[in-house]
Design a protein around this motif. Structure first.
Motif, short mmCIF file in Angstrom:
data_model
loop_
_atom_site.label_atom_id
_atom_site.label_comp_id
_atom_site.label_asym_id
_atom_site.label_seq_id
_atom_site.Cartn_x
_atom_site.Cartn_y
_atom_site.Cartn_z
N GLY A 201 0.83 -1.19 0.00
CA GLY A 201 0.00 0.00 0.00
C GLY A 201 0.87 1.24 0.00
O GLY A 201 1.98 1.23 0.53
N VAL A 202 0.40 2.32 -0.61
CA VAL A 202 1.17 3.57 -0.66
C VAL A 202 0.30 4.72 -0.16
O VAL A 202 -0.92 4.73 -0.34
N ARG A 203 0.97 5.69 0.46
CA ARG A 203 0.31 6.90 0.91
C ARG A 203 1.31 8.03 0.79
O ARG A 203 2.52 7.82 1.02
N LEU B 13 6.65 9.77 0.57
CA LEU B 13 6.03 8.51 0.21
C LEU B 13 6.11 7.55 1.40
O LEU B 13 7.18 7.28 1.92
N LEU B 14 4.94 7.05 1.82
CA LEU B 14 4.86 6.09 2.90
C LEU B 14 4.36 4.76 2.34
O LEU B 14 3.46 4.74 1.50
N LEU B 15 4.95 3.67 2.80
CA LEU B 15 4.56 2.34 2.35
C LEU B 15 3.98 1.55 3.51
O LEU B 15 4.35 1.76 4.67
N TYR B 16 3.07 0.64 3.20
CA TYR B 16 2.53 -0.26 4.22
C TYR B 16 2.15 -1.56 3.54
O TYR B 16 2.23 -1.71 2.32
N GLY B 17 1.77 -2.54 4.35
CA GLY B 17 1.38 -3.83 3.80
C GLY B 17 2.26 -4.95 4.29
O GLY B 17 3.07 -4.80 5.22
N ASP C 102 11.55 9.49 0.70
CA ASP C 102 11.47 9.89 -0.70
C ASP C 102 10.26 10.79 -0.93
O ASP C 102 9.18 10.55 -0.37
N ARG C 103 10.43 11.81 -1.75
CA ARG C 103 9.31 12.65 -2.17
C ARG C 103 8.70 12.05 -3.44
O ARG C 103 9.42 11.61 -4.33
N ALA C 104 7.38 12.06 -3.51
CA ALA C 104 6.70 11.50 -4.67
C ALA C 104 5.35 12.16 -4.83
O ALA C 104 4.86 12.85 -3.93
N ARG C 105 4.75 11.95 -5.98
CA ARG C 105 3.38 12.40 -6.18
C ARG C 105 2.65 11.36 -7.03
O ARG C 105 3.27 10.60 -7.78
N GLY D 247 -2.71 7.22 -11.71
CA GLY D 247 -2.50 6.36 -10.54
C GLY D 247 -1.08 5.91 -10.33
O GLY D 247 -0.77 5.26 -9.32
N SER D 248 -0.18 6.24 -11.26
CA SER D 248 1.22 5.84 -11.11
C SER D 248 1.95 6.85 -10.24
O SER D 248 1.53 7.99 -10.05
N LEU D 249 3.09 6.41 -9.68
CA LEU D 249 3.89 7.24 -8.79
C LEU D 249 5.04 7.89 -9.54
O LEU D 249 5.68 7.25 -10.39
N GLU D 250 5.31 9.13 -9.21
CA GLU D 250 6.45 9.84 -9.79
C GLU D 250 7.43 10.20 -8.68
O GLU D 250 7.05 10.78 -7.67
N PHE D 251 8.70 9.84 -8.85
CA PHE D 251 9.74 10.11 -7.87
C PHE D 251 10.20 11.56 -8.01
O PHE D 251 10.51 12.02 -9.12
N LEU D 252 10.30 12.29 -6.88
CA LEU D 252 10.65 13.70 -6.92
C LEU D 252 11.93 14.02 -6.15
O LEU D 252 12.28 15.19 -6.02
#
Length: 552
Positions: free
Chosen positions: A301-303, A310-314, A349-352, A357-362
């Motif tokens: 999961g991402v938030r 960027l936060l991850l879980y699961g 990591d910064r992301a948006r 729905g895809s993630l972009e690394f910033l």
């Protein structure tokens, strides 16, 4: 509790005579199971279940056997970084306090040595931990990431789906065991009935030999960092049309993507910190104009919080850091998710999220960087520099981040006295963590808040680069002139010290391939990369070339 060894055993029962691994010899699933069982019994006779076992082995069959045997014995395994200096390795062992060391003697042959280290007063239970990997620490002390069995099993199952690996396919195993992505090369194939081909260290370092191995093995999957792919591009690798190319560990740039897309059957961009078990997201890249981190793998999961982090879980999260309760609480907090309150991992990591729905690394929120696939906390390098008796203050920057092939660490130090700091660092930091340049300043610039002014340091660096005067290079004939010029061009240097070590002067595996190609083209003969490794100075390299080619 299901372990990866349980999953592999199911394949052993299903296809015992199928090929599991190819190295100096070919191993069937039955062969591999016998090696694992025998070693596992030897481990179990030495230590209790739940103990930590350190593994000093290559990424070849020994790596797979050592990891699976430790798990089969009910132990957690700690793969050691074979390229770390003795001092850093000692820090890791002192922090982890393994009960046993498995030392590779030959392919799939081990000596079992008691570590001789006393157990810490509060030895944590490692019964649910599959492996521990140490990453760079901002305080100067590497930190051990504890990954549980269910995280490893779930992640491998997810990777089998996306990017995908099927029975009877083949993966190249070329990554060192101290990187968790090596588990996708060694263990993922064994969980689905596929196989891996072990790449010897000397072949991995030589793009021409690697190309020959790829042509002979015809693998279905090659996984590597952008730095490794750039090394192949520099050697004019034409690709492998039937192979899926997995790329991760550093940002994939549009320029590299443009080169890789036509050279394989598929190109995948993979992202994931060690704390989230191997990879967490994946994106198939069809165009260099559409590069993203993709979408979460199964079970992830991402938030993205209000600061853009960027936060991850699961199911793939690590238990936390060995012997670091406070840091674990900081980096693995409880938080809200669409599934309710869950344990999170703050990636830094910064992301948006893009509209699709895809993630972009910033970029990063802190001073952690990725340099040629290595995760480096600049704080660790700074803390190590400040341990030197002649250094009172230190600050480290990444120079050339927009040019990955030239990127390098640069250190600024305030010195109490003259000293050979580079030689001192060789005994304490891996080559990936050592600054290419060390610049002495009377004081480090500070912001009004009293912090090191890194913007001012970067400006100082730019001015300093323009002020370096060119110096003459002594000539020893045409070969020497060619080598010196290739050296200067490759390192983008104004001068070339005849006795300077290529790697100490800012060289790396990618630039090594560039230098090799320039020398081979200029001389009209192939200069093996191993010769540059053995003779990493201009003087030594010229002598080596003259011995094999003769004076021009």
């Amino acid at each position: 509790m299901v372990t990866v060894w349980n999953v592999v055993q199911a394949q052993v029962e299903r296809i015992p005579e199928a090929v599991a691994a190819r190295a100096a010899q070919t191993y069937t699933y039955r062969d591999l199971a016998t090696l694992v069982s025998d070693l596992g019994e030897r481990i179990a006779a030495k230590v209790r279940p739940g103990s930590l076992v350190a593994l000093d082995a290559s990424n070849r069959v020994s790596g797979a056997v050592g990891i699976l045997a430790a798990i089969a014995a009910g132990c957690a395994v700690l793969p050691l970084d074979r390229e770390s200096p003795a001092a850093r390795r000692a820090r890791v062992l002192d922090d982890a306090r393994p009960a046993l060391l498995l030392r590779e003697l030959a392919e799939a042959e081990f000596a079992l040595e008691e570590s001789g280290l006393p157990s810490p007063p509060r030895q944590p239970s490692l019964g649910e931990v599959a492996y521990i990997l140490y990453t760079s620490g901002s305080t100067g002390q590497p930190k051990g990431v504890m990954v549980p069995h269910d995280a490893l099993v779930d992640r491998l199952a997810g990777l089998a789906e996306v990017p995908g690996l099927a029975a009877e396919e083949t993966v190249l195993a070329l990554t060192a065991l101290s990187f968790d992505i090596s588990l996708a090369e060694l263990l993922l194939p064994l969980t689905v009935g596929a196989s891996f081909v072990a790449v010897p260290d000397e072949t991995r370092a030589d793009p021409f030999a690697f190309t020959e191995l790829v042509a002979a093995a015809a693998p279905d999957v090659i996984q590597a960092t952008p730095s490794f792919w750039r090394m192949l591009m520099a050697s004019e690798w034409t690709g492998a049309s039937g192979t899926r190319l997995w790329c991760g560990g550093e940002p994939l740039t549009p320029s590299l993507a443009r080169q890789l897309v036509p050279r394989g059957r598929e190109l995948w961009n993979l992202y994931g910190p060690t704390e989230a078990t191997i990879w967490a997201t994946a994106a198939r890249i069809d165009s260099a104009e559409r590069i993203s981190l993709g979408e979460p793998l199964a079970g992830v999961g991402v938030r993205i919080d209000d600061n853009g982090e960027l936060l991850l879980y699961g199911s793939g999260l690590a238990h936390g850091y060995l012997n670091r309760e406070q840091l674990t609480a900081e980096r693995f907090p409880q938080g809200d998710t669409p599934q309710g309150r869950r344990r999170l991992y703050r990636t830094g990591d910064r992301a948006r999220l893009r509209p699709d729905g895809s993630l972009e690394f910033l970029g990063r929120l802190d001073s952690q960087i990725k340099l040629r696939g290595h995760r480096i906390e600049l704080g660790e390098v700074e803390a190590t520099l400040e341990e030197h008796p002649a250094v009172s203050q230190a600050a480290v920057l990444l120079q050339g981040a927009d040019q990955p092939e030239l990127a390098a660490l640069v250190a600024f130090v305030v010195q109490r006295a003259e000293a050979d700091i580079q030689s001192w660092l060789k005994d304490r930091l891996p080559s990936s963590h050592r600054p290419a340049r060390i610049i002495a300043l009377p004081a480090l610039p500070r912001t009004t808040a009293g912090k090191v002014d890194r913007v001012a340091l970067a400006a100082c660096l730019a001015v300093g680069d323009q002020a370096v005067p060119p110096t003459a290079v002594p000539s020893r004939g045409d070969v020497h002139a060619l080598v010196a010029e290739a050296w200067r061009q490759t390192l983008a240097a104004d001068s070339a010290d005849e006795d300077a070590n290529f790697f100490d002067a800012g060289g790396n595996s990618l630039l090594l391939a560039v230098l090799q190609k320039r020398l081979s083209d200029g001389l009209g003969v192939r200069v093996p990369i191993r010769e540059i490794f053995r003779n990493p100075t201009i003087a030594g390299l010229v002598d080596s070339i003259l011995r094999t080619k003769g004076p021009s």
